[in-house]
Write an enzyme that holds these catalytic residues in place. Structure first.
Site, PDB file in Angstrom:
ATOM      1  N   ALA A  32     -50.958 -49.208 -28.875  1.00 30.35           N
ATOM      2  CA  ALA A  32     -50.084 -48.971 -30.022  1.00 30.35           C
ATOM      3  C   ALA A  32     -48.726 -48.516 -29.504  1.00 30.35           C
ATOM      4  O   ALA A  32     -48.602 -48.025 -28.377  1.00 30.35           O
ATOM      5  CB  ALA A  32     -50.691 -47.926 -30.947  1.00 30.35           C
ATOM      6  N   GLY A  72     -54.935 -49.286 -28.184  1.00 31.05           N
ATOM      7  CA  GLY A  72     -55.134 -50.263 -29.248  1.00 31.05           C
ATOM      8  C   GLY A  72     -55.376 -51.663 -28.728  1.00 31.05           C
ATOM      9  O   GLY A  72     -56.009 -52.474 -29.403  1.00 31.05           O
ATOM     10  N   GLU A  92     -58.969 -51.774 -27.993  1.00 31.33           N
ATOM     11  CA  GLU A  92     -59.679 -51.797 -29.270  1.00 31.33           C
ATOM     12  C   GLU A  92     -59.607 -53.181 -29.923  1.00 31.33           C
ATOM     13  O   GLU A  92     -60.566 -53.610 -30.576  1.00 31.33           O
ATOM     14  CB  GLU A  92     -59.108 -50.717 -30.187  1.00 31.33           C
ATOM     15  CG  GLU A  92     -59.495 -49.318 -29.728  1.00 31.33           C
ATOM     16  CD  GLU A  92     -58.716 -48.215 -30.417  1.00 31.33           C
ATOM     17  OE1 GLU A  92     -59.348 -47.252 -30.897  1.00 31.33           O
ATOM     18  OE2 GLU A  92     -57.471 -48.299 -30.472  1.00 31.33           O
ATOM     19  N   GLU A 113     -55.912 -42.877 -24.584  1.00 40.73           N
ATOM     20  CA  GLU A 113     -55.253 -42.013 -25.578  1.00 40.73           C
ATOM     21  C   GLU A 113     -55.301 -40.540 -25.209  1.00 40.73           C
ATOM     22  O   GLU A 113     -54.423 -39.770 -25.617  1.00 40.73           O
ATOM     23  CB  GLU A 113     -55.891 -42.217 -26.959  1.00 40.73           C
ATOM     24  CG  GLU A 113     -55.632 -43.570 -27.601  1.00 40.73           C
ATOM     25  CD  GLU A 113     -56.669 -44.623 -27.233  1.00 40.73           C
ATOM     26  OE1 GLU A 113     -56.715 -45.661 -27.913  1.00 40.73           O
ATOM     27  OE2 GLU A 113     -57.434 -44.401 -26.257  1.00 40.73           O
TER      28      GLU A 113
END
Length: 255
Positions: free
Chosen positions: A63, A108, A111, A131
């Site tokens: 992200a 992300g 993910e 993260e």
């Protein structure tokens, strides 16, 4: 539809969705996520989905940290909901999804790959749920899908320590299905996508749906669910054609 940071290409039933922000290592900001959602909707009738990133350095580096740095709890909740909605749409899409992991896949990006049915990585791929070093935790399904895929011990090291796995290590623990040289990644993914696209689409969708229920239902309910999906395919063109082709010793012609 056209987008600045997402491209969608179609070929013989295969829809390839590329995150195109190479200057940002294909990081996912809110605008890119919204475009990604629209691209997935646009690919509704595809037989196979392929996700990748522009360039050879990064699949999706995560992200967009610059975007997340200044947001508060309410905005973070909305951003998390958006990510979950998109990745769940990939996971539950009728078409099988392939992640062509062509470089960094952190946060992300990892993910996104986890939401796919298949993960094919180039030799220079590097994957991680990193993260923790940003003072947060995975927010788009990483704590849940990762442990279901690679087991609790590996997931804890990746999430709690932020460990990154190179392509070969990721293959050893089952995080990726296949590792190929960088120059062979497009060919390998194309061959897999073409093979999937030739399968009967309704049976393929039913099989994916049943497999998705493994972690959603107890065994008894899952078995009953499988029975309903199985019997519901009888009478379809592909069921009749597949069985007729088998008996007649010829290749089937599925819809």
């Amino acid at each position: 539809m056209s987008w600045d940071t997402i491209s969608l290409e179609r070929s013989d039933g295969v829809a390839t969705i590329t995150v195109d922000r190479p200057d940002s290592l294909n990081a996912l900001n809110r605008g890119t996520m919204l475009a990604l959602s629209e691209a997935i909707e646009e690919a509704e009738n595809a037989r196979v989905l392929v996700f990748t990133g522009a360039g050879e350095d990064s699949f999706v580096a995560g992200a967009d940290i610059g975007f997340m740095q200044e947001i508060g709890t309410d905005e973070a909740q909305a951003y998390a909901e958006l990510g979950h909605e998109i990745f769940r749409a990939i996971e539950t899409h009728d078409a099988p999804a392939i992640a062509a992991v062509n470089g960094y896949a952190f946060g992300g990006g990892c993910e996104l790959a986890l939401a796919c049915d298949f993960r094919v990585a180039s030799e220079n791929a590097l994957l991680g749920q990193t993260e923790i070093d940003l003072g947060i935790v995975p927010g788009w399904g990483g704590t849940q899908r990762l442990s279901r895929l690679v087991g609790d011990a590996v997931a804890r090291r990746m999430v709690l320590l932020g460990e990154r796995l190179d392509a070969d290590s990721a293959a050893e623990v089952g995080l990726v299905d296949e590792v190929v040289p960088q120059e062979d990644l497009e060919r390998a993914v194309s061959e897999l996508a073409d093979e999937l696209a030739e399968k009967p689409r309704f049976a393929l969708a039913a099989a994916k749906e049943a497999l998705n229920q493994v972690h959603e239902m107890p065994l008894s309910a899952g078995l009953e669910y499988e029975q309903r999906l199985w019997s519901g395919l009888f009478g379809t063109h592909d069921q009749r054609e597949g069985m007729a082709a088998f008996v007649e010793k010829r290749d089937p012609e599925f819809e």
